[in-house]
Design a protein around this motif. Structure first.
Motif, PDB file in Angstrom:
ATOM      1  N   MET A 189       1.870   0.842   0.435  1.00 50.27           N
ATOM      2  CA  MET A 189       1.718   0.753  -1.019  1.00 50.27           C
ATOM      3  C   MET A 189       2.772   1.589  -1.738  1.00 50.27           C
ATOM      4  SD  MET A 189      -0.072  -1.154  -2.645  1.00 50.27           S
ATOM      5  CE  MET A 189      -0.105  -1.608  -4.313  1.00 50.27           C
ATOM      6  N   GLU A 190       3.110   2.761  -1.183  1.00 45.19           N
ATOM      7  CA  GLU A 190       4.150   3.586  -1.805  1.00 45.19           C
ATOM      8  C   GLU A 190       5.517   2.906  -1.712  1.00 45.19           C
ATOM      9  OE1 GLU A 190       2.617   8.152  -1.204  1.00 45.19           O
ATOM     10  OE2 GLU A 190       3.293   7.048   0.574  1.00 45.19           O
ATOM     11  N   ASP A 191       5.801   2.259  -0.573  1.00 44.94           N
ATOM     12  CA  ASP A 191       7.044   1.481  -0.455  1.00 44.94           C
ATOM     13  C   ASP A 191       7.079   0.401  -1.537  1.00 44.94           C
ATOM     14  OD1 ASP A 191       8.073   2.839   1.794  1.00 44.94           O
ATOM     15  OD2 ASP A 191       7.229   1.402   3.213  1.00 44.94           O
ATOM     16  N   HIS A 192       5.973  -0.327  -1.666  1.00 44.17           N
ATOM     17  CA  HIS A 192       5.868  -1.393  -2.678  1.00 44.17           C
ATOM     18  C   HIS A 192       6.079  -0.815  -4.080  1.00 44.17           C
ATOM     19  CE1 HIS A 192       4.213  -4.919  -4.780  1.00 44.17           C
ATOM     20  NE2 HIS A 192       3.604  -4.030  -5.531  1.00 44.17           N
ATOM     21  N   ASP A 193       5.394   0.271  -4.370  1.00 46.31           N
ATOM     22  CA  ASP A 193       5.492   0.872  -5.703  1.00 46.31           C
ATOM     23  C   ASP A 193       6.908   1.351  -6.012  1.00 46.31           C
ATOM     24  OD1 ASP A 193       2.807   0.352  -6.139  1.00 46.31           O
ATOM     25  OD2 ASP A 193       2.159   2.404  -5.681  1.00 46.31           O
ATOM     26  N   LEU A 194       7.613   1.862  -5.006  1.00 42.24           N
ATOM     27  CA  LEU A 194       9.002   2.277  -5.191  1.00 42.24           C
ATOM     28  C   LEU A 194       9.862   1.093  -5.617  1.00 42.24           C
ATOM     29  CD1 LEU A 194      11.393   4.277  -4.944  1.00 42.24           C
ATOM     30  CD2 LEU A 194      11.444   3.729  -2.492  1.00 42.24           C
ATOM     31  N   ILE A 195       9.706  -0.026  -4.944  1.00 40.47           N
ATOM     32  CA  ILE A 195      10.478  -1.225  -5.281  1.00 40.47           C
ATOM     33  C   ILE A 195      10.112  -1.720  -6.679  1.00 40.47           C
ATOM     34  CG2 ILE A 195      10.902  -3.643  -4.675  1.00 40.47           C
ATOM     35  CD1 ILE A 195      12.221  -1.641  -2.753  1.00 40.47           C
ATOM     36  N   VAL A 196       8.824  -1.779  -6.985  1.00 40.39           N
ATOM     37  CA  VAL A 196       8.368  -2.253  -8.296  1.00 40.39           C
ATOM     38  C   VAL A 196       8.888  -1.337  -9.405  1.00 40.39           C
ATOM     39  CG1 VAL A 196       6.310  -2.528  -9.750  1.00 40.39           C
ATOM     40  CG2 VAL A 196       6.381  -3.554  -7.473  1.00 40.39           C
ATOM     41  N   ALA A 210      15.614 -13.779  -3.362  1.00 45.22           N
ATOM     42  CA  ALA A 210      15.895 -12.642  -2.492  1.00 45.22           C
ATOM     43  C   ALA A 210      14.614 -11.821  -2.350  1.00 45.22           C
ATOM     44  CB  ALA A 210      17.021 -11.785  -3.074  1.00 45.22           C
ATOM     45  N   ALA A 211      14.700 -10.767  -1.565  1.00 43.45           N
ATOM     46  CA  ALA A 211      13.589  -9.823  -1.425  1.00 43.45           C
ATOM     47  C   ALA A 211      14.151  -8.417  -1.350  1.00 43.45           C
ATOM     48  CB  ALA A 211      12.783 -10.126  -0.172  1.00 43.45           C
ATOM     49  N   ALA A 212      13.448  -7.482  -1.971  1.00 38.59           N
ATOM     50  CA  ALA A 212      13.792  -6.063  -1.897  1.00 38.59           C
ATOM     51  C   ALA A 212      12.732  -5.382  -1.044  1.00 38.59           C
ATOM     52  CB  ALA A 212      13.827  -5.450  -3.297  1.00 38.59           C
ATOM     53  N   THR A 213      13.178  -4.535  -0.121  1.00 36.25           N
ATOM     54  CA  THR A 213      12.275  -3.890   0.817  1.00 36.25           C
ATOM     55  C   THR A 213      12.553  -2.400   0.881  1.00 36.25           C
ATOM     56  OG1 THR A 213      12.307  -5.890   2.168  1.00 36.25           O
ATOM     57  CG2 THR A 213      11.481  -3.903   3.228  1.00 36.25           C
ATOM     58  N   ALA A 214      11.494  -1.611   0.985  1.00 36.85           N
ATOM     59  CA  ALA A 214      11.600  -0.184   1.267  1.00 36.85           C
ATOM     60  C   ALA A 214      10.779   0.095   2.512  1.00 36.85           C
ATOM     61  CB  ALA A 214      11.084   0.646   0.090  1.00 36.85           C
ATOM     62  N   SER A 215      11.226   1.066   3.294  1.00 34.53           N
ATOM     63  CA  SER A 215      10.515   1.439   4.508  1.00 34.53           C
ATOM     64  C   SER A 215      10.601   2.935   4.694  1.00 34.53           C
ATOM     65  CB  SER A 215      11.134   0.724   5.719  1.00 34.53           C
ATOM     66  OG  SER A 215      10.494   1.122   6.910  1.00 34.53           O
ATOM     67  N   GLY A 216       9.446   3.558   4.909  1.00 36.07           N
ATOM     68  CA  GLY A 216       9.435   4.992   5.159  1.00 36.07           C
ATOM     69  C   GLY A 216       8.231   5.700   4.592  1.00 36.07           C
ATOM     70  N   SER A 250      20.950   0.429  -6.006  1.00 37.36           N
ATOM     71  CA  SER A 250      21.388   1.781  -6.369  1.00 37.36           C
ATOM     72  C   SER A 250      20.318   2.493  -7.186  1.00 37.36           C
ATOM     73  CB  SER A 250      22.699   1.725  -7.147  1.00 37.36           C
ATOM     74  OG  SER A 250      23.726   1.191  -6.333  1.00 37.36           O
ATOM     75  N   ARG A 251      19.667   1.770  -8.081  1.00 36.83           N
ATOM     76  CA  ARG A 251      18.600   2.365  -8.896  1.00 36.83           C
ATOM     77  C   ARG A 251      17.415   2.775  -8.018  1.00 36.83           C
ATOM     78  NH1 ARG A 251      17.494   2.662 -14.001  1.00 36.83           N
ATOM     79  NH2 ARG A 251      19.014   1.097 -14.615  1.00 36.83           N
ATOM     80  N   ILE A 252      17.003   1.893  -7.125  1.00 39.05           N
ATOM     81  CA  ILE A 252      15.883   2.219  -6.236  1.00 39.05           C
ATOM     82  C   ILE A 252      16.247   3.415  -5.358  1.00 39.05           C
ATOM     83  CG2 ILE A 252      14.457   1.384  -4.312  1.00 39.05           C
ATOM     84  CD1 ILE A 252      14.782  -1.465  -5.586  1.00 39.05           C
ATOM     85  N   THR A 253      17.478   3.452  -4.873  1.00 44.45           N
ATOM     86  CA  THR A 253      17.939   4.570  -4.055  1.00 44.45           C
ATOM     87  C   THR A 253      17.890   5.870  -4.850  1.00 44.45           C
ATOM     88  OG1 THR A 253      19.356   3.108  -2.749  1.00 44.45           O
ATOM     89  CG2 THR A 253      19.880   5.463  -2.706  1.00 44.45           C
ATOM     90  N   ALA A 254      18.336   5.843  -6.091  1.00 45.76           N
ATOM     91  CA  ALA A 254      18.317   7.046  -6.935  1.00 45.76           C
ATOM     92  C   ALA A 254      16.885   7.525  -7.165  1.00 45.76           C
ATOM     93  CB  ALA A 254      19.013   6.770  -8.266  1.00 45.76           C
TER      94      ALA A 254
END
Length: 122
Positions: free
Chosen positions: A103-110, A93-99, A30-34
């Motif tokens: 590096m920006e996906d990675h940075d969003l998760i971090v 577990a693993a958290a993933t972003a796509s789009g 939820s935090r990453i989504t926000a």
């Protein structure tokens, strides 16, 4: 390249959890989504354990090819995911972003993990 590897290794050590359960996955996702919504990112976000989806969000504008990576049938040499590591246990577990770019996906998760841990006082 060596600097990037060093940075990634430091992030993995720094961003470790004391515990990680389904409620933590929901709060983190939820935090990453926000964060993604506030930035206007069109991304998909996924947190999973082997065989179990703990969190998934598809923000407006995501395309079907972004969700293909969630199926797990193929591997790609790109960024965008980060291990959820519990101290004394290992990766759970693993958290993933796509789009975005890898590096920006990675940075969003971090960014999301860092904020989650800071709020929890870790």
């Amino acid at each position: 390249m060596t600097d990037l590897i060093t940075t990634l290794e430091q992030q993995e050590q720094e961003l470790a959890f004391d515990a990680f359960d389904h409620a933590d996955a929901w709060r983190l996702g939820s935090r990453i989504t926000a964060i993604a919504q506030e930035s206007g990112h069109k991304v998909g976000i996924d947190i999973r354990r082997p065989g179990l989806i703990l969190f998934r969000a598809a923000l407006p504008g995501i395309t079907p090819d972004q969700a293909v990576g969630w199926l797990g049938a193929d591997y790609a040499v790109t960024g965008g995911a980060f291990p959820i590591r519990v101290r004394g246990v290992g990766v759970v577990a693993a958290a993933t972003a796509s789009g975005l770019s890898s590096m920006e996906d990675h940075d969003l998760i971090v960014t999301g993990i860092r904020a989650h841990l800071a709020e929890a006082g870790k």
